[in-house]
Design a protein around this motif. Sequence first.
Motif, PDB file in Angstrom:
ATOM      1  N   GLN A 116     -11.002  -3.149  -0.980  1.00  0.00           N
ATOM      2  CA  GLN A 116     -10.242  -1.995  -0.490  1.00  0.00           C
ATOM      3  C   GLN A 116      -9.395  -1.365  -1.592  1.00  0.00           C
ATOM      4  O   GLN A 116      -8.274  -0.896  -1.362  1.00  0.00           O
ATOM      5  CB  GLN A 116      -9.364  -2.406   0.699  1.00  0.00           C
ATOM      6  N   SER A 117      -9.944  -1.368  -2.793  1.00  0.00           N
ATOM      7  CA  SER A 117      -9.219  -0.713  -3.886  1.00  0.00           C
ATOM      8  C   SER A 117      -8.954   0.751  -3.554  1.00  0.00           C
ATOM      9  O   SER A 117      -7.905   1.291  -3.886  1.00  0.00           O
ATOM     10  CB  SER A 117     -10.028  -0.810  -5.176  1.00  0.00           C
ATOM     11  N   THR A 157       0.816  -1.220   0.000  1.00  0.00           N
ATOM     12  CA  THR A 157       0.000   0.000   0.000  1.00  0.00           C
ATOM     13  C   THR A 157       0.851   1.272   0.000  1.00  0.00           C
ATOM     14  O   THR A 157       0.613   2.187  -0.788  1.00  0.00           O
ATOM     15  CB  THR A 157      -0.941   0.012   1.225  1.00  0.00           C
ATOM     16  N   SER A 190      -4.770 -10.678   1.430  1.00  0.00           N
ATOM     17  CA  SER A 190      -4.981  -9.640   0.426  1.00  0.00           C
ATOM     18  C   SER A 190      -4.982 -10.276  -0.954  1.00  0.00           C
ATOM     19  O   SER A 190      -4.084 -11.044  -1.280  1.00  0.00           O
ATOM     20  CB  SER A 190      -3.869  -8.592   0.488  1.00  0.00           C
ATOM     21  N   ILE A 191      -6.025  -9.966  -1.718  1.00  0.00           N
ATOM     22  CA  ILE A 191      -6.089 -10.465  -3.094  1.00  0.00           C
ATOM     23  C   ILE A 191      -5.912  -9.260  -4.013  1.00  0.00           C
ATOM     24  O   ILE A 191      -6.781  -8.390  -4.094  1.00  0.00           O
ATOM     25  CB  ILE A 191      -7.438 -11.165  -3.366  1.00  0.00           C
ATOM     26  N   ILE A 192      -4.744  -9.205  -4.645  1.00  0.00           N
ATOM     27  CA  ILE A 192      -4.394  -8.033  -5.441  1.00  0.00           C
ATOM     28  C   ILE A 192      -4.485  -8.380  -6.918  1.00  0.00           C
ATOM     29  O   ILE A 192      -3.865  -9.329  -7.383  1.00  0.00           O
ATOM     30  CB  ILE A 192      -2.967  -7.559  -5.088  1.00  0.00           C
ATOM     31  N   THR A 193      -5.312  -7.617  -7.635  1.00  0.00           N
ATOM     32  CA  THR A 193      -5.572  -7.907  -9.038  1.00  0.00           C
ATOM     33  C   THR A 193      -5.310  -6.637  -9.851  1.00  0.00           C
ATOM     34  O   THR A 193      -6.154  -5.756  -9.923  1.00  0.00           O
ATOM     35  CB  THR A 193      -7.029  -8.373  -9.218  1.00  0.00           C
ATOM     36  N   GLY A 194      -4.128  -6.526 -10.370  1.00  0.00           N
ATOM     37  CA  GLY A 194      -3.767  -5.308 -11.095  1.00  0.00           C
ATOM     38  C   GLY A 194      -3.441  -4.182 -10.135  1.00  0.00           C
ATOM     39  O   GLY A 194      -3.649  -4.298  -8.916  1.00  0.00           O
ATOM     40  N   SER A 254      -3.628  -0.925  -7.935  1.00  0.00           N
ATOM     41  CA  SER A 254      -4.687  -0.132  -7.300  1.00  0.00           C
ATOM     42  C   SER A 254      -4.107   1.256  -7.009  1.00  0.00           C
ATOM     43  O   SER A 254      -2.908   1.458  -7.132  1.00  0.00           O
ATOM     44  CB  SER A 254      -5.166  -0.849  -6.032  1.00  0.00           C
ATOM     45  N   PRO A 255      -4.939   2.217  -6.609  1.00  0.00           N
ATOM     46  CA  PRO A 255      -4.441   3.592  -6.460  1.00  0.00           C
ATOM     47  C   PRO A 255      -3.495   3.768  -5.269  1.00  0.00           C
ATOM     48  O   PRO A 255      -3.635   3.113  -4.247  1.00  0.00           O
ATOM     49  CB  PRO A 255      -5.719   4.411  -6.221  1.00  0.00           C
ATOM     50  N   ASN A 256      -2.511   4.650  -5.462  1.00  0.00           N
ATOM     51  CA  ASN A 256      -1.687   5.138  -4.349  1.00  0.00           C
ATOM     52  C   ASN A 256      -2.442   6.251  -3.638  1.00  0.00           C
ATOM     53  O   ASN A 256      -3.480   6.706  -4.111  1.00  0.00           O
ATOM     54  CB  ASN A 256      -0.364   5.696  -4.882  1.00  0.00           C
ATOM     55  N   ARG A 306      -9.989  -4.594  -7.176  1.00  0.00           N
ATOM     56  CA  ARG A 306      -8.559  -4.740  -7.379  1.00  0.00           C
ATOM     57  C   ARG A 306      -7.794  -5.125  -6.109  1.00  0.00           C
ATOM     58  O   ARG A 306      -6.704  -5.642  -6.174  1.00  0.00           O
ATOM     59  CB  ARG A 306      -7.990  -3.451  -7.949  1.00  0.00           C
ATOM     60  N   TYR A 307      -8.348  -4.775  -4.980  1.00  0.00           N
ATOM     61  CA  TYR A 307      -7.669  -5.108  -3.723  1.00  0.00           C
ATOM     62  C   TYR A 307      -8.718  -5.627  -2.754  1.00  0.00           C
ATOM     63  O   TYR A 307      -9.421  -4.859  -2.114  1.00  0.00           O
ATOM     64  CB  TYR A 307      -6.954  -3.877  -3.154  1.00  0.00           C
ATOM     65  N   ILE A 308      -8.848  -6.938  -2.701  1.00  0.00           N
ATOM     66  CA  ILE A 308      -9.811  -7.525  -1.766  1.00  0.00           C
ATOM     67  C   ILE A 308      -9.075  -7.837  -0.472  1.00  0.00           C
ATOM     68  O   ILE A 308      -8.047  -8.518  -0.494  1.00  0.00           O
ATOM     69  CB  ILE A 308     -10.450  -8.805  -2.336  1.00  0.00           C
ATOM     70  N   VAL A 322      -7.641   3.601  -1.575  1.00  0.00           N
ATOM     71  CA  VAL A 322      -6.495   3.545  -0.670  1.00  0.00           C
ATOM     72  C   VAL A 322      -6.843   3.996   0.751  1.00  0.00           C
ATOM     73  O   VAL A 322      -6.279   3.500   1.724  1.00  0.00           O
ATOM     74  CB  VAL A 322      -5.304   4.343  -1.252  1.00  0.00           C
TER      75      VAL A 322
END
Lengths: 710, 182
Positions: free
Chosen positions: B101-102, A224, A266-270, A272-274, B142-144, B104
Motif C-alpha cells: 500500500q505504498s 498515513t 503495517s510494515i513501513i520501510t522508508g 511513502s507518499p503523502n 514501502r508500506y506493506i 496512498v
Amino acid sequence: MKKEFKASINRALNDANLTGALGKFSEAYRVNRAKAYEGIDFEALRGRIAEAKSSAACHLDEVAEVFKENAEALGAKVFRTSDPEQVKEYILQVARDNGVKSVVKSKSMASEEIHLNKALLNAGISVAETDLGEWIIQLAGQTPSHMVMPAIHLTKEEVAEIFSKEVEERLDSDIPRLVKVARNELRPKFLAADMGISGANIAVAETGSIVLVTNEGNARLTTTLPRIHVALVGVEKLVEKFETVVPILDALPRSATAQLLTSYVSIITGPSPNDDGSLKDLHIILMDNRRTEMARDPKFKQALQCIRCGSCLNVCPIFRLVGGHVFGKIYTGGIGTILTAWFDELQKSEEIQGLCIQCGNCTEVCPGKLDIPEMILEIRRRLVLEKGQPLAQKAIFSVVNNRKLFHGMLRAASVAGKPFTSGKFIRHLPLFLSDLTDGRSLPAIAEKPFRDIFPEIRQPKGGEKAVFYAGCLIDFAYPETGIALVKLLNKAGIEVLFPEEQTCCGAPALYNGAYEVAAHNAVDNIKALLEVEARYVVSACPTCTVALAHDFAKTLQDQGRSEWLDKAKELAEKTVDLSTLVKRLVEEGRLSFEEGEDLGKITYHDSCHLKRTLKVSQEPRELLQKAGYELAEMYECDMCCGMGGSYSMKLPEISAPILKRKLHNIKETGAPLVAMDCPGCVMQIRGGFDQDGETVRVRHTAELLAERLK
Amino acid sequence: MFEQFKTRATGVGAEVHRVVTRRDAVDFILGFLKKEGVSDLSGSYAVWADGPFLRGVDRELLKQVPGLSLKVTRERTAQAKIGISEMSFAVADTGSLVQDQSAVDQRLASSLTGIHVAIVPSANIVCDKTALFSRISPKTSRYIAFITGPSRTADIERVLTIGVHGPERLIILFVDELGGAA
C-alpha cells in the motif's frame, strides 16, 4: 513496606470492578490463548524468538547501526540516543521546524516511559492519544494499568462519564455507542494533525523497516494522514533479519489477546507518499535509556527478548487482584517490575518487586522465554546489597544460619505456641503477629520433630540407600509426612538415612534476596547430605527439591564460592522429588498398591515449584489413581495457593484472596479430599479450610500413598 | 485453502464472497453500492482506488454510478461510506489480506471509510506468513499492509466492539479470473 503502598494494595483489592474485570479477563484468557495456539509448537516458536532477539541484544550497537544505515538510505532520518531528554528535544525540534500545532499518537510505551506528552503540551502542541484505551486514560488524566489493555481498570460507566465531559453531552454507558463517540471525536484530529507519533513492535535492521501491530486501525491513520511521522522505538525492538518478523507476528497477538493476528499489521520501510504527492517526513528515533547497559548485564540481558505482549500480566495471580496501578509504574506486572527497576530506577521497584510470589506462571507462557521471577529475585538481591536487609529479617536469617539455634527455637516454639494452639493449628497469635492468621491458621509446631522420631523407626538394612532431606516444615510441623516417606521407601527395599546436620534449604533467604545466608545454608547441607553414601537424595518438599537441584549451584556461583560447585552438582544429580521416585519404583515393580477398593473422589493441587520448575505434574496424579482414587480435576489446578513462603506473612491481604479462590475451586470438584506434594501448600490450604469451617481433608501425596501400600 | 481462508476470515468478522469473472465482480460491486445506498451525498460516497483490476474494467460504466469516485482524495474519502481497493494476497491460516500500500490512495480507501470492499485474485491465496514472505519484500514495497477482519477494540471492559478508527465492515471479493499476476 510503606504505608502508602499497603494502602494502594487495599484500595485495589476493594475495587470490585478492577478485580472483577481482571479476574474475568484472566479466566477467559487461559482458554482463548490455548485455542489460539492450537496446532502450533509453542516451545519451538519461542525458541526462535528468544534466539533471534537474544542475538540482536548481543550486538545491539552493530544492529542499530545497520538499521540506521538501511533506513537512511531509503530516506528516513534516524536518530539514536541513550538519553530520554534528547528524545524529547529532537521531537520538539522537528515540531518547531515544521510549525507543528497538533500531534496524533498511536500507542507508544516508549513515549510513556519518557513522559513525552507533557513535553509536547508544555511546548504548546496539542496531543491526542488515538488508541481508544490510551485516549480514555489521557482524558481521565491517569496512567495505563496494562500494556495491552490500558483502561481495563475502568467501567463503561466511568468511561461514559469521562466522554460526557469531553463532548459536553450526557452519554449513557452503551459500549458500541461510546466507541462511536471516540471515532467521531478523533477523526477530525487525525485529519488535522501535523505530526503522527507511533511506537514500533519490531524494527528490522536488514531492511530498515518498522512493524506496527494494532487492532483499531489508528496506527494506519497516524502513519498515513499527517505529513510527518515520528516513530519512537526502544532499541530492544530491533531484530537483525526480516524473517524474524514471522515468529514474532505468530506469537505477539496470540499471546497478547489470543488472536491469530491483529486486524492490522503495517510494515513501513522508508518514507511513502503523502496524499499531496510529497514524500512523508519520516523520523525514527532509536531510544536506549539503559537498554544497552541491560544487554551487557548477564542477569538481565534476557529482558531484551520481551516482545511486550503482556501475557505475564494476564496469567499473574497477583496482577489479577491488584492490577497495574499498584503493580508497576509505566510498564506494569512482572515485566513492568524489571523495566521500572532499569528505565526508572532500582529504588522505584523496591515495593512492587515484593508483589511477585514467585509462582512461575509467567515463565510458562512467555513467548520471549524470559525468566521473570528469577530477574525479580535478582532485583531483590541488588536492593538488599544496596540497602541491606531489614532488621527483623536480618535477625531471622542470623538464626537460620545457625542450625542448632534455629532448630532449638523451633523446638521451643512447640512449647511457646501451646497457649495459642487448638488442635493442630495456631489460631491466634499474640499482638503484632495477628496479621499472620488473617484468612488461614498456621500449623502448630509438632511436639516431637521428625528428627527425634526417625531413630525409633525400624528399617530394613543392607539394601539400597536414600538420604531423606526433610526441610523445616516436614521436620518440625509435619513429621507424619516424613514417616510416610520412610514407609514408602522401606517397602521398596530402600533404607532411609537422615543426616542430622541438614538444615534449612536456604529458600527463604534466597527469596528475600539474602544470597549470603542462602549460600551458607547450601554449604551446610551439601556437607551433611553428601557425607553418607546413598543413591538418592529425596525430598517431599518441592521448594527444598528446587533448592537442592537448582538453586545451590547458582547461589554458590553467584557468591563466588566456586570450590563448592562440583559438590553442588553431585548433590543436584542425586536429588529427586518423592512422586517421581515412587513412580519409578512402581514401574520397576518394587512398589505396588492395594487393589480392589474404591476410595472415591480426590482432587490434586499442583505446587508451583513442582509443576513449573521440576516439571512434575502427571506422576502424583497417576500414583493416586493407581492407589485407588478417582481423580476430579479442579479449575486452575496449577494456580498458586498464595503460600509463597514468607509472602503469606508479608502480604497476607493478597495471599488471603488467592487462597480463598483456591479453596473455592477445590470445593467445586465435590471431592472430600485434596492431595498435594508440598508441605507449604498443605499448611496454607489446610489452614484455609480450618478457618473456612469446611471439612475437605488436605493431605500430602506421600501419606495417601503410604496408606495404600500392599 | 479458500475454505480455510473463508473460515478464518469470517471468524474475525469479514464477509467473504467469490465470483468467476471480472464482469461478475463489477456486477457484485455495483449491486452492493446500490444496496448500501451510495449516492452523491457527503457521508454516502464510495471511492475506488486504482489497481490492475480497475484498469481492465469499462470505466464509463462506473462513471455513471452516482456518488462513486475513482479519484481517491483525502477529503472525499473522509466523507465516503465505502472504499474499494485491491489486495494482492490472502493468507489462509489467519484469514488476512496483504497488499503493497505504498500508494496512498490504497491506504485511504481501506482505512478511512466505514465499509471496505477488497478485491483479491483467487489464485493468490497462500497458506501462511512464511509462504507470503517469499512473495513480498520490504525492498520493493514501502508500506506493506496486513488487514485481518474489520477494525476492532476491546478497550472498554474487554467487550469486543467492531469499527473504531478503521472500517466496521470488511467485504472480501475473490475473483477467479484474475490470475496470479499480483
